[in-house]
Design a protein around this motif. Structure first.
Motif, PDB file in Angstrom:
ATOM      1  N   THR A   1       0.864  -1.178   0.000  1.00 40.02           N
ATOM      2  CA  THR A   1       0.000   0.000   0.000  1.00 40.02           C
ATOM      3  C   THR A   1       0.902   1.230   0.000  1.00 40.02           C
ATOM      4  OG1 THR A   1      -0.138  -0.029   2.424  1.00 40.02           O
ATOM      5  CG2 THR A   1      -1.900  -1.139   1.196  1.00 40.02           C
ATOM      6  N   LEU A   2       0.642   2.132  -0.929  1.00 37.59           N
ATOM      7  CA  LEU A   2       1.445   3.340  -1.045  1.00 37.59           C
ATOM      8  C   LEU A   2       0.525   4.529  -1.298  1.00 37.59           C
ATOM      9  CD1 LEU A   2       4.409   2.230  -3.372  1.00 37.59           C
ATOM     10  CD2 LEU A   2       4.556   2.749  -0.944  1.00 37.59           C
ATOM     11  N   SER A   3       0.915   5.670  -0.770  1.00 40.51           N
ATOM     12  CA  SER A   3       0.221   6.918  -1.066  1.00 40.51           C
ATOM     13  C   SER A   3       1.255   8.021  -1.123  1.00 40.51           C
ATOM     14  CB  SER A   3      -0.842   7.238  -0.014  1.00 40.51           C
ATOM     15  OG  SER A   3      -0.241   7.412   1.264  1.00 40.51           O
ATOM     16  N   GLY A   4       1.015   8.985  -1.983  1.00 42.06           N
ATOM     17  CA  GLY A   4       1.955  10.090  -2.115  1.00 42.06           C
ATOM     18  C   GLY A   4       1.365  11.201  -2.956  1.00 42.06           C
ATOM     19  N   SER A   5       2.091  12.306  -3.036  1.00 43.29           N
ATOM     20  CA  SER A   5       1.650  13.461  -3.810  1.00 43.29           C
ATOM     21  C   SER A   5       2.766  13.883  -4.743  1.00 43.29           C
ATOM     22  CB  SER A   5       1.275  14.630  -2.893  1.00 43.29           C
ATOM     23  OG  SER A   5       0.180  14.284  -2.064  1.00 43.29           O
ATOM     24  N   GLY A   6       2.393  14.195  -5.976  1.00 43.58           N
ATOM     25  CA  GLY A   6       3.372  14.635  -6.956  1.00 43.58           C
ATOM     26  C   GLY A   6       2.841  14.426  -8.354  1.00 43.58           C
ATOM     27  N   ASN A   7       3.377  15.175  -9.301  1.00 41.09           N
ATOM     28  CA  ASN A   7       2.913  15.088 -10.678  1.00 41.09           C
ATOM     29  C   ASN A   7       3.812  14.247 -11.565  1.00 41.09           C
ATOM     30  OD1 ASN A   7       0.705  16.686 -10.075  1.00 41.09           O
ATOM     31  ND2 ASN A   7       1.727  18.581 -10.677  1.00 41.09           N
ATOM     32  N   SER A   8       4.796  13.578 -10.969  1.00 34.35           N
ATOM     33  CA  SER A   8       5.632  12.633 -11.696  1.00 34.35           C
ATOM     34  C   SER A   8       5.856  11.419 -10.816  1.00 34.35           C
ATOM     35  CB  SER A   8       6.971  13.259 -12.085  1.00 34.35           C
ATOM     36  OG  SER A   8       7.759  13.507 -10.938  1.00 34.35           O
TER      37      SER A   8
ATOM     38  N   ALA B   1       8.467  12.333  -8.148  1.00 33.73           N
ATOM     39  CA  ALA B   1       7.959  13.205  -7.089  1.00 33.73           C
ATOM     40  C   ALA B   1       6.998  12.471  -6.173  1.00 33.73           C
ATOM     41  CB  ALA B   1       7.269  14.425  -7.713  1.00 33.73           C
ATOM     42  N   THR B   2       6.181  11.588  -6.725  1.00 34.00           N
ATOM     43  CA  THR B   2       5.225  10.845  -5.907  1.00 34.00           C
ATOM     44  C   THR B   2       5.940   9.916  -4.943  1.00 34.00           C
ATOM     45  OG1 THR B   2       3.572  10.945  -7.675  1.00 34.00           O
ATOM     46  CG2 THR B   2       3.274   9.272  -5.981  1.00 34.00           C
ATOM     47  N   LEU B   3       6.944   9.176  -5.426  1.00 35.29           N
ATOM     48  CA  LEU B   3       7.675   8.258  -4.548  1.00 35.29           C
ATOM     49  C   LEU B   3       8.526   9.015  -3.536  1.00 35.29           C
ATOM     50  CD1 LEU B   3       8.742   5.442  -7.030  1.00 35.29           C
ATOM     51  CD2 LEU B   3       6.920   5.403  -5.324  1.00 35.29           C
ATOM     52  N   ALA B   4       8.978  10.213  -3.874  1.00 38.25           N
ATOM     53  CA  ALA B   4       9.771  10.999  -2.927  1.00 38.25           C
ATOM     54  C   ALA B   4       8.957  11.433  -1.719  1.00 38.25           C
ATOM     55  CB  ALA B   4      10.354  12.220  -3.634  1.00 38.25           C
ATOM     56  N   SER B   5       7.621  11.469  -1.860  1.00 42.84           N
ATOM     57  CA  SER B   5       6.763  11.868  -0.737  1.00 42.84           C
ATOM     58  C   SER B   5       5.928  10.702  -0.214  1.00 42.84           C
ATOM     59  CB  SER B   5       5.821  12.989  -1.188  1.00 42.84           C
ATOM     60  OG  SER B   5       4.928  12.521  -2.184  1.00 42.84           O
ATOM     61  N   ALA B   6       6.240   9.491  -0.651  1.00 45.34           N
ATOM     62  CA  ALA B   6       5.358   8.352  -0.404  1.00 45.34           C
ATOM     63  C   ALA B   6       5.356   7.910   1.056  1.00 45.34           C
ATOM     64  CB  ALA B   6       5.759   7.186  -1.297  1.00 45.34           C
ATOM     65  N   ASP B   7       4.175   7.451   1.494  1.00 43.54           N
ATOM     66  CA  ASP B   7       3.999   6.747   2.757  1.00 43.54           C
ATOM     67  C   ASP B   7       3.355   5.403   2.429  1.00 43.54           C
ATOM     68  OD1 ASP B   7       4.916   8.953   4.213  1.00 43.54           O
ATOM     69  OD2 ASP B   7       2.896   9.817   4.303  1.00 43.54           O
ATOM     70  N   GLY B   8       3.655   4.390   3.265  1.00 45.11           N
ATOM     71  CA  GLY B   8       3.010   3.109   3.020  1.00 45.11           C
ATOM     72  C   GLY B   8       3.756   1.964   3.668  1.00 45.11           C
TER      73      GLY B   8
ATOM     74  N   LEU C   1      13.385 -22.807   4.661  1.00 46.61           N
ATOM     75  CA  LEU C   1      12.325 -22.856   5.663  1.00 46.61           C
ATOM     76  C   LEU C   1      11.297 -21.751   5.455  1.00 46.61           C
ATOM     77  CD1 LEU C   1      14.548 -23.621   8.781  1.00 46.61           C
ATOM     78  CD2 LEU C   1      13.318 -25.228   7.306  1.00 46.61           C
ATOM     79  N   CYS C   2      11.782 -20.542   5.184  1.00 44.04           N
ATOM     80  CA  CYS C   2      10.857 -19.422   4.993  1.00 44.04           C
ATOM     81  C   CYS C   2      11.641 -18.175   4.643  1.00 44.04           C
ATOM     82  CB  CYS C   2      10.019 -19.172   6.250  1.00 44.04           C
ATOM     83  SG  CYS C   2      11.021 -18.724   7.696  1.00 44.04           S
ATOM     84  N   GLY C   3      10.915 -17.160   4.264  1.00 39.05           N
ATOM     85  CA  GLY C   3      11.493 -15.844   4.045  1.00 39.05           C
ATOM     86  C   GLY C   3      10.429 -14.804   4.374  1.00 39.05           C
ATOM     87  N   ALA C   4      10.833 -13.618   4.775  1.00 36.60           N
ATOM     88  CA  ALA C   4       9.865 -12.583   5.137  1.00 36.60           C
ATOM     89  C   ALA C   4      10.499 -11.210   4.978  1.00 36.60           C
ATOM     90  CB  ALA C   4       9.372 -12.769   6.572  1.00 36.60           C
ATOM     91  N   ALA C   5       9.655 -10.246   4.700  1.00 38.44           N
ATOM     92  CA  ALA C   5      10.096  -8.852   4.613  1.00 38.44           C
ATOM     93  C   ALA C   5       8.969  -7.956   5.096  1.00 38.44           C
ATOM     94  CB  ALA C   5      10.487  -8.494   3.185  1.00 38.44           C
ATOM     95  N   ASP C   6       9.335  -6.919   5.820  1.00 40.48           N
ATOM     96  CA  ASP C   6       8.386  -5.920   6.293  1.00 40.48           C
ATOM     97  C   ASP C   6       9.064  -4.565   6.164  1.00 40.48           C
ATOM     98  OD1 ASP C   6       6.458  -4.398   7.446  1.00 40.48           O
ATOM     99  OD2 ASP C   6       6.414  -5.450   9.375  1.00 40.48           O
ATOM    100  N   VAL C   7       8.562  -3.748   5.231  1.00 37.43           N
ATOM    101  CA  VAL C   7       9.186  -2.465   4.922  1.00 37.43           C
ATOM    102  C   VAL C   7       8.148  -1.365   5.135  1.00 37.43           C
ATOM    103  CG1 VAL C   7      10.344  -1.081   3.165  1.00 37.43           C
ATOM    104  CG2 VAL C   7      10.684  -3.567   3.211  1.00 37.43           C
ATOM    105  N   THR C   8       8.509  -0.374   5.911  1.00 39.61           N
ATOM    106  CA  THR C   8       7.641   0.790   6.091  1.00 39.61           C
ATOM    107  C   THR C   8       8.230   1.969   5.314  1.00 39.61           C
ATOM    108  OG1 THR C   8       8.798   1.434   8.117  1.00 39.61           O
ATOM    109  CG2 THR C   8       6.844   0.032   8.341  1.00 39.61           C
TER     110      THR C   8
ATOM    111  N   VAL D   1      13.686  -0.956   6.193  1.00 35.67           N
ATOM    112  CA  VAL D   1      13.479  -2.398   6.332  1.00 35.67           C
ATOM    113  C   VAL D   1      13.358  -2.720   7.819  1.00 35.67           C
ATOM    114  CG1 VAL D   1      14.359  -4.700   5.833  1.00 35.67           C
ATOM    115  CG2 VAL D   1      14.788  -2.827   4.232  1.00 35.67           C
ATOM    116  N   ARG D   2      12.136  -2.962   8.270  1.00 33.36           N
ATOM    117  CA  ARG D   2      11.918  -3.294   9.677  1.00 33.36           C
ATOM    118  C   ARG D   2      12.329  -4.731   9.966  1.00 33.36           C
ATOM    119  NH1 ARG D   2       5.871  -2.082  11.109  1.00 33.36           N
ATOM    120  NH2 ARG D   2       6.677  -2.743  13.153  1.00 33.36           N
ATOM    121  N   HIS D   3      12.071  -5.589   8.989  1.00 28.94           N
ATOM    122  CA  HIS D   3      12.381  -7.001   9.190  1.00 28.94           C
ATOM    123  C   HIS D   3      12.577  -7.649   7.827  1.00 28.94           C
ATOM    124  CE1 HIS D   3      12.418 -11.038  10.783  1.00 28.94           C
ATOM    125  NE2 HIS D   3      11.330 -11.373  10.100  1.00 28.94           N
ATOM    126  N   GLY D   4      13.761  -8.284   7.637  1.00 24.50           N
ATOM    127  CA  GLY D   4      14.018  -9.002   6.404  1.00 24.50           C
ATOM    128  C   GLY D   4      14.875 -10.214   6.686  1.00 24.50           C
ATOM    129  N   ILE D   5      14.411 -11.391   6.283  1.00 26.61           N
ATOM    130  CA  ILE D   5      15.140 -12.619   6.600  1.00 26.61           C
ATOM    131  C   ILE D   5      14.882 -13.681   5.551  1.00 26.61           C
ATOM    132  CG2 ILE D   5      13.250 -13.506   8.038  1.00 26.61           C
ATOM    133  CD1 ILE D   5      15.402 -14.799   9.837  1.00 26.61           C
TER     134      ILE D   5
END
Length: 670
Positions: free
Chosen positions: A493-500, A503-510, A550-557, A565-569
């Motif tokens: 999930t991503l949200s941001g503001s910008g006309n390119s 620019a949108t990714l530079a302000s993104a939250d998610g 066994l497994c893999g996981a990633a959690d990125v804010t 990267v909060r958690h990556g294994i």
């Protein structure tokens, strides 16, 4: 004897009527003869001032003839379509003629200017309010036609819905003509520098040598909307542009704004401009170049080309609405292809576009090209994300619904979607892509995108879900390695503001989360990532072994364009690899660390972290030099004392590591 007088019988009534009729005919013949003599003998230049004043008053515009005029009798020319060559006609000539414009017309001070006007017309149709002009010759023609609406056309001499007068012209002969057409409702202003085609260059529309023929050529300039027009045109006879119910053929190759346009076909009843049936081919360096002429806001893309059948029809005269249909079109944007049908309603209350399109291959980099800007020193900028701005203010002029299907949608990084489909809807400056469905690497995906253009900067929201994606198919390079991989599930999930995009990714939250299921992985890849050189060389030489994944996981804010990267294994039965760090989306910078943790004793393991740094365009991946230098230095020092002891720093003891991929409080910090 009485004598009776015998009276003479009265003349019959019929004889009296016959005598009256004879006198009437005689009078009419005499008047006709007098009129014929008047036409033949009278010097019309004496009456020219009076005629000009009367016509100016009657037509509510200035009529001026600065040169001599003449009116005489002639015979109608013989034509294959007429057997009335024996009928007399009037032959009118005028030099230095000017017909002015009505008060509302502002494109020029005249409708017509000509150094010579020579025409033959039949007098009897004038009794039926009809001009039947068999032949017209014009020298030095300067014609400016302007339309404000259906009633206000400067070539009409009445403000009534339909003029009492009608006309038809059989032939127009000219040496050179300057023609301008201004259409206020269409926002069109075209100029034609026209000349007759040589007989050897004359061609028919179907190539068969039968009418209608292309008999004139013209250099075209002007504008349509905000698009500047320049090019060349070939067209049919001029009378077909003016006569009611005509079909006018044309061929043109012009630049419309920054779009190269090749068009051919017919204008149906061009006098009223009811419909155009055209075959058209367009090409340009970006789809957004079409906005100037069409008003359709398309994205900035790689170079494009398209062709198809274009039909433009007038919906009705009251609403000034037009119906555009672009049918059976095909085309390419970069290396992407597309085909389909489009319907564009252009008129009040709002323009509306409906499209059904499909593509065999749709490459994201063709529709959202990477950044191609330059720094102040002229060198290419080290950027990947596109900085080309969208213009959301353009979205206000249009509502749209576009059904899009793609057999293969190629994302960046070599990843593909298959059987992708969505419906793009633009309503009141809000663009949505929903539902978004696709197949990916043996799994399924869905999501939706919203772009709100009602603000100075577009507010974007993205939601994507992945289900059971096969990792082996996700990265095509892994297909060459004898290994199997697990399945991937993820949410973003991503949200941001910008006309390119940049620019949108530079302000993104998610937030981005991913889980990798149980499988197997190449021990060669694992040990190479952990720099366990002994096992890596052994596996390479004696066959790539498999270890259980066994497994893999990633959690990125993501906050304000900074992805943490909060958690990556990645956890196997032999080792666990932890990933930490951050990615700066605004500056396109990488700062990641990869920490291998072994579960078994390893000889000749350097057990040092990897780093991933640099930019998106030029990532730098390597081993931490501090860890390598410390362990190599210790080995060299011990070698001076005892050669066997030199191996001790290169032995990695095993660690007790949980077999799951959940975060654990007791994990060592890096």
């Amino acid at each position: 004897m009485r004598v009776h007088r015998v009276r003479a019988p009265k003349r019959p009534l019929l004889a009296s009527l016959g005598r009256l009729l004879t006198w009437c005919v005689a009078v009419l013949v005499a008047l006709a003869a007098l009129l014929a003599l008047l036409v033949a003998l009278f010097d019309w230049n004496l009456a020219k001032p009076w005629i000009s004043r009367q016509l100016s008053t009657m037509l509510a515009r200035e009529i001026r003839v600065d040169g001599p005029i003449s009116l005489s009798w002639s015979l109608a020319p013989a034509t294959p379509q007429s057997d009335t060559s024996w009928l007399p006609q009037l032959h009118f000539t005028a030099r230095d003629l000017q017909i002015g414009n009505p008060d509302w017309a502002h494109s020029a001070d005249h409708l017509v200017r000509a150094s010579l006007l020579d025409l033959h017309f039949s007098p009897l149709p004038l009794l039926r309010w009809h001009w039947h002009i068999t032949d017209m010759q014009v020298t030095g023609l300067d014609l400016v036609m302007e339309r404000a609406d259906e009633r206000r056309k400067n070539w009409r001499f009445s403000d009534q819905p339909r003029s009492r007068w009608s006309f038809d012209i059989h032939q127009i002969v000219f040496d050179h003509a300057l023609i301008r057409y201004v259409d206020q409702p269409l926002d069109l202003d075209l100029r034609f520098d026209a000349r007759p085609l040589d007989s050897d260059a004359t061609r028919t529309v179907d190539g068969s040598g039968t009418p209608p023929a292309l008999v004139l050529q013209a250099a075209v300039s002007g504008r349509y909307g905000d698009a500047v027009i320049r090019g060349q045109l070939r067209g049919g006879p001029l009378p077909d542009l003016l006569n009611e119910g005509s079909v006018y053929p044309l061929r043109a190759e012009v630049e419309v704004g920054e779009v190269h346009t090749v068009v051919g076909g017919n204008l149906i009843n061009p006098h009223q401009l009811h419909r155009a049936d055209l075959q058209i081919r367009l090409s340009g360096d970006s789809l957004d170049r079409l906005y100037a002429a069409t008003g359709v806001p398309l994205p900035a893309t790689r170079a494009f080309s398209t062709e198809g059948r274009l039909t433009i029809s007038r919906v009705d005269s009251e609403t000034k609405a037009w119906d555009w249909r672009y049918e059976g079109f095909t085309g390419k944007v970069g290396e992407s292809d597309f085909a389909g049908d489009a319907h564009y309603y252009r008129g009040p209350p709002k323009n509306h576009l409906t499209v059904k399109a499909h593509a065999d291959l749709l490459r994201l980099e063709d529709y959202l090209p990477a950044a191609d800007g330059k720094r102040a020193d002229g060198k290419p900028e080290d950027r990947v994300l596109s900085q080309k701005p969208a213009q959301p203010q353009r979205w206000a002029r249009l509502d749209a619904e576009i059904d899009l299907k793609a057999g293969r949608m190629q994302l960046r990084g070599g990843m593909d979607w298959q059987d992708a489909s969505t419906t793009l809807r633009l309503k009141d400056q809000v663009l949505t892509a929903a539902p978004l469905k696709f197949s990916m690497a043996g799994g399924q995906g869905d999501g939706e995108v919203t772009l709100d253009g009602r603000h100075s900067e577009i507010r974007s929201n993205l939601q994507v879900n992945l289900h059971a994606v096969q990792v082996r198919q996700l990265f095509p390079k892994l297909a060459r390695i004898d290994a199997s991989f697990g399945k991937l599930d993820g949410q973003a999930t991503l949200s941001g503001s910008g006309n390119s995009v940049a620019a949108t990714l530079a302000s993104a939250d998610g937030r981005i989360k991913a889980d990798l299921s149980e499988g197997t992985i190449s021990q060669f890849i694992l040990e190479a990532a952990g720099l366990n050189l002994a096992n890596a060389v052994f596996a390479k030489m004696y066959r790539d072994q498999q270890v259980k994944l066994l497994c893999g996981a990633a959690d990125v804010t993501i906050k304000d364009g900074l992805a943490q990267v909060r958690h990556g294994i990645l956890n196997t039965e032999d080792a666990a690899i932890d990933i930490t760090g951050q990615v700066d989306l605004g500056h396109e910078k990488l700062a990641l660390d990869v920490y291998p943790r072994t579960k078994q004793v390893r000889i000749l393991s350097l057990r040092t972290p990897l780093y991933v740094k640099g930019s998106f365009a030029k990532p730098d991946i390597g081993a931490s030099t501090q860890g390598l230098a410390a362990r190599a230095g210790a080995a060299a020092a011990l070698a001076l004392v005892a050669p066997v002891a030199a191996v001790i720093p290169l032995i990695t003891p095993g660690q007790k590591i949980p077999d799951d991929c959940a975060p654990h409080a007791g994990e060592p910090s890096h």
